[in-house]
Design an enzyme around this catalytic site. Structure first.
Site, PDB file in Angstrom:
ATOM      1  N   SER A  16      -6.442 -49.133 -10.521  1.00 48.57           N
ATOM      2  CA  SER A  16      -5.330 -48.219 -10.268  1.00 48.57           C
ATOM      3  C   SER A  16      -4.792 -47.668 -11.584  1.00 48.57           C
ATOM      4  O   SER A  16      -5.036 -48.216 -12.660  1.00 48.57           O
ATOM      5  CB  SER A  16      -4.237 -48.910  -9.456  1.00 48.57           C
ATOM      6  N   CYS A  17      -4.076 -46.577 -11.458  1.00 53.55           N
ATOM      7  CA  CYS A  17      -3.508 -45.862 -12.597  1.00 53.55           C
ATOM      8  C   CYS A  17      -2.711 -46.840 -13.472  1.00 53.55           C
ATOM      9  O   CYS A  17      -1.983 -47.661 -12.924  1.00 53.55           O
ATOM     10  CB  CYS A  17      -2.612 -44.744 -12.068  1.00 53.55           C
ATOM     11  N   PRO A  18      -2.879 -46.811 -14.762  1.00 61.77           N
ATOM     12  CA  PRO A  18      -3.600 -45.830 -15.579  1.00 61.77           C
ATOM     13  C   PRO A  18      -5.003 -46.274 -15.999  1.00 61.77           C
ATOM     14  O   PRO A  18      -5.613 -45.643 -16.852  1.00 61.77           O
ATOM     15  CB  PRO A  18      -2.695 -45.707 -16.806  1.00 61.77           C
TER      16      PRO A  18
END
Length: 80
Positions: A16-18
């Site tokens: 997941s981000c980042p």
């Protein structure tokens, strides 16, 4: 299915981000200018993140597509 030639592939699935962007940045740093990186990601924010990343860094987003729940990006490393 449209496939593009690439030099290096990065599997960023289930990150997941980042993390997809951070791993992409690290991988691009190891590549030569003009080489193409294929990234496969599953984060729903990836399309916007990769578009913004390329605008900010000067790398070229050659293609962005989706297959099911996966997003596939082709980036050309900027010339140094």
């Amino acid at each position: 299915m449209n496939t593009m030639e690439f030099d290096v592939e990065l599997d960023a699935r289930k990150l997941s981000c980042p993390l997809p962007i951070l791993r992409t940045k690290k991988m691009l740093a190891q590549m030569e200018g003009g080489q193409v990186l294929k990234v496969v990601a599953t984060d729903s924010k990836s399309p916007d993140d990769f578009a913004d990343f390329c605008k900010q860094t000067g790398n070229v987003l050659l293609s962005a597509s989706s297959q099911g729940e996966e997003f596939i990006f082709y980036l050309r490393r900027r010339q140094t």
